[in-house]
Design an enzyme around this catalytic site. Sequence first.
Site, PDB file in Angstrom:
ATOM      1  N   SER A 275      71.259  20.722 -75.618  1.00  8.21           N
ATOM      2  CA  SER A 275      73.143  21.266 -74.840  1.00  8.21           C
ATOM      3  C   SER A 275      73.453  19.887 -75.536  1.00  8.21           C
ATOM      4  CB  SER A 275      73.094  20.147 -73.506  1.00  8.21           C
ATOM      5  OG  SER A 275      73.905  19.922 -72.672  1.00  8.21           O
ATOM      6  N   SER A 276      74.980  20.034 -74.994  1.00  7.38           N
ATOM      7  CA  SER A 276      75.784  18.487 -75.749  1.00  7.38           C
ATOM      8  C   SER A 276      75.726  17.393 -74.311  1.00  7.38           C
ATOM      9  CB  SER A 276      77.078  18.628 -75.601  1.00  7.38           C
ATOM     10  OG  SER A 276      76.853  19.653 -77.187  1.00  7.38           O
TER      11      SER A 276
ATOM     12  N   GLY B  14      83.197  20.008 -72.000  1.00 10.97           N
ATOM     13  CA  GLY B  14      84.083  19.614 -73.084  1.00 10.97           C
ATOM     14  C   GLY B  14      82.985  20.347 -74.661  1.00 10.97           C
ATOM     15  N   GLY B  15      82.110  20.795 -74.012  1.00  8.08           N
ATOM     16  CA  GLY B  15      80.297  21.252 -75.570  1.00  8.08           C
ATOM     17  C   GLY B  15      80.832  20.229 -75.703  1.00  8.08           C
TER      18      GLY B  15
ATOM     19  N   ASP C 261      74.122  28.787 -77.196  1.00  6.54           N
ATOM     20  CA  ASP C 261      73.788  27.238 -77.028  1.00  6.54           C
ATOM     21  C   ASP C 261      72.649  27.094 -78.401  1.00  6.54           C
ATOM     22  OD1 ASP C 261      76.394  26.357 -75.914  1.00  6.54           O
ATOM     23  OD2 ASP C 261      74.784  24.752 -74.748  1.00  6.54           O
TER      24      ASP C 261
ATOM     25  N   THR D 253      81.701  23.538 -67.756  1.00  7.99           N
ATOM     26  CA  THR D 253      81.426  22.863 -67.323  1.00  7.99           C
ATOM     27  C   THR D 253      81.650  22.105 -66.406  1.00  7.99           C
ATOM     28  OG1 THR D 253      79.970  22.890 -69.293  1.00  7.99           O
ATOM     29  CG2 THR D 253      79.508  20.559 -68.379  1.00  7.99           C
TER      30      THR D 253
ATOM     31  N   ARG E 174      67.964  23.115 -67.149  1.00  8.26           N
ATOM     32  CA  ARG E 174      67.919  23.986 -68.371  1.00  8.26           C
ATOM     33  C   ARG E 174      67.881  25.656 -68.017  1.00  8.26           C
ATOM     34  NH1 ARG E 174      73.068  23.977 -71.046  1.00  8.26           N
ATOM     35  NH2 ARG E 174      72.504  24.167 -73.697  1.00  8.26           N
TER      36      ARG E 174
HETATM   37  N1  GLU Z   1      76.647  24.706 -72.934  1.00  6.10           N
HETATM   38  C1  GLU Z   1      77.445  23.439 -73.313  1.00  6.10           C
HETATM   39  C2  GLU Z   1      75.984  22.395 -73.416  1.00  6.10           C
HETATM   40  O1  GLU Z   1      75.456  22.127 -72.347  1.00  6.10           O
HETATM   41  C3  GLU Z   1      78.014  22.537 -72.686  1.00  6.10           C
HETATM   42  C4  GLU Z   1      79.259  23.007 -72.410  1.00  6.10           C
HETATM   43  C5  GLU Z   1      80.718  22.929 -71.784  1.00  6.10           C
HETATM   44  O2  GLU Z   1      80.713  21.764 -71.313  1.00  6.10           O
HETATM   45  O3  GLU Z   1      81.823  23.853 -71.948  1.00  6.10           O
HETATM   46  O4  GLU Z   1      75.969  21.291 -74.058  1.00  6.10           O
END
Ligand code: GLU
Length: 611
Positions: free
Chosen positions: A493-494, A516-517, A468, A421, A124
Amino acid sequence: MTDRTPPLLVRVLPLLIGLMMGACAGPGGTIRSTDVAPPPAQPESASGIQAKPGWSFSRHAVAAANPLATEAGAQVLRAGGSAVDAAIAVQMVLALVEPQSSGIGGGAFLLHFDGKRVQAFDGRETAPAAATPQLFLGTDGKPLPFMDAVASGRSVGVPGAVAMLALAHRQHGTLPWARLFEPAIALADRGFAVSPRLHSLLASETALKADPVAATYFYRADGTPHPVGHVLKNPELVAVLRRIAATGPAALTDGPVARAIVAKVTQHPVRPGTLALDDLQRYQPKEREALCFDHTAVARALRICGFPPPSSGAIAVGQIMGLLARTPQGTQPLAGVPGADWLHTYMEASRLAFADRAQYLGDPDFVAPPAGHWNSLLAPHYLDERAKLITPTRAPQANPGQLGGVASAWARMPEQPEYGTSHISIVDRFGNALAMTTTIEAGFGARLMVNTGEGRGGGFLLNNQLTDFSFTPTDAQGQPVANRVEPGKRPRSSMSPTLVFDKASGQLLMSAGSPGGALIIHFTAKTLLATLQGGLSPQAAIDLPNFGTLGGPVMLEEQRFDAATVQALRDRGHTVNQTAMTSGLQALQRSPSGAWLGGADPRREGVVAGD
Ligand code: GLU
């Protein structure tokens, strides 16, 4: 459940027709909301649906978000490479052909199984030493508009993907490091055909053109993106990849590439950042303990392992699955398009999970876990109590739980957009497997393309991962948010790379994940529930419509749920938004006969290859 999943063509045809009609719906053609609350912005826009056949292999398999990247990984496996070797080749090709999503300017989480133990490699990004909790506040003390913060030098974290892959390669690599860069170098040198998805994302993108290097590389002189099929060469990336191949991650922390990264961030014309050479040189990838929990599906005891904090993924996925397992509706198998009863239960479980996520989750090197251990959030007695909060109608509020009898010292982080991502799943013939989710955060990251200025076109994009972090460091009372910016810290993060095991034998059953955030959590949970509990193949599970909530409105993938279901959810008190939910799931699952079944998301360009 309302039905079983019909054959692929029957499932996809109405969707295609719906999408064509939806194109008339308005700008972007994707978001249709019948309720007041706006749906969150999508990580990367939709670019159409391509039905995927599903795959089956007996020896080894690789699933990635672009056919050229998948093929590079398969070639490495065929040449006797390990899963980690293949992941490195895949990542380097993705940096070229799917530059909007991940690359050497970003970060990644890699969950690895070597036949005996699961390791979590954390690549990360980190905040620079000079970053402060006020990083994303304007001179008026208010949070910056989100896109102003994204397209800036301030959002750029120290890239970690390459350093993390080098760490994993030292432990699990079979082929020489430099060999793994050959496919990407060859492709960048002779050029690759611009894909429909890359083209359509470039067409809808505005901020990228403000960067002269990116504008010249991705667009024609008249400002339109290169057409689909245009052969795009990236000579600067060839040079950078050759340097990394020769000297390892040091190529990005010392010398001309490192200086070009720092210059790009600190000389941003409007909102420069503070990233310094020292920050690049101080970066350390970390090996963390994977976060694993027990789950029973169809009377089979499973052990599910995901990524620990700084990701919130495994905890949220585990809480949602654990809460569903404790309710009568939630235990109904997800084997087709879900009905309102099941969806209601799922949403209430998710709201509880997202309340805990907002309260507790942050970089574990800065934020202490509640009750002394992150697994406290998945403890059976804790989930038993939380499940009692799920009632037949929507709870007015979902609050975080209290663990260990202690009130939390943190303020809850307001939900923020999270966005670009890519997910990679690989199994090799030696019994190694991995799930790796890799990101530059938003589509095209910070919209900054690094070039050393040695006379070659192209380069690589820098992440905007620091967005984030919570923009607001404290709540109105001055109570700090766990996920606020601090120097050297990793943003929450997700990302949810996941490996599933048979608990009794320890045999690996599945590798899965998605971009997908924050919705990654739901995309991953859907796939796990539909395969493990619903008995669907990975492809059929991925094809199922997407759904979820970040705590507010219910989101349903547009054109995939009938009006009665939507109305029934509204009757239970939910605000319902029907919207594009552009997952990019990839999954591999061991079939009872021992074959590896693969699935790739029809919403993006991924494929599975192997032997
Ligand atoms: N930045 C997000 C994360 O680390 C992921 C973003 C995405 O999946 O588009 O959780």
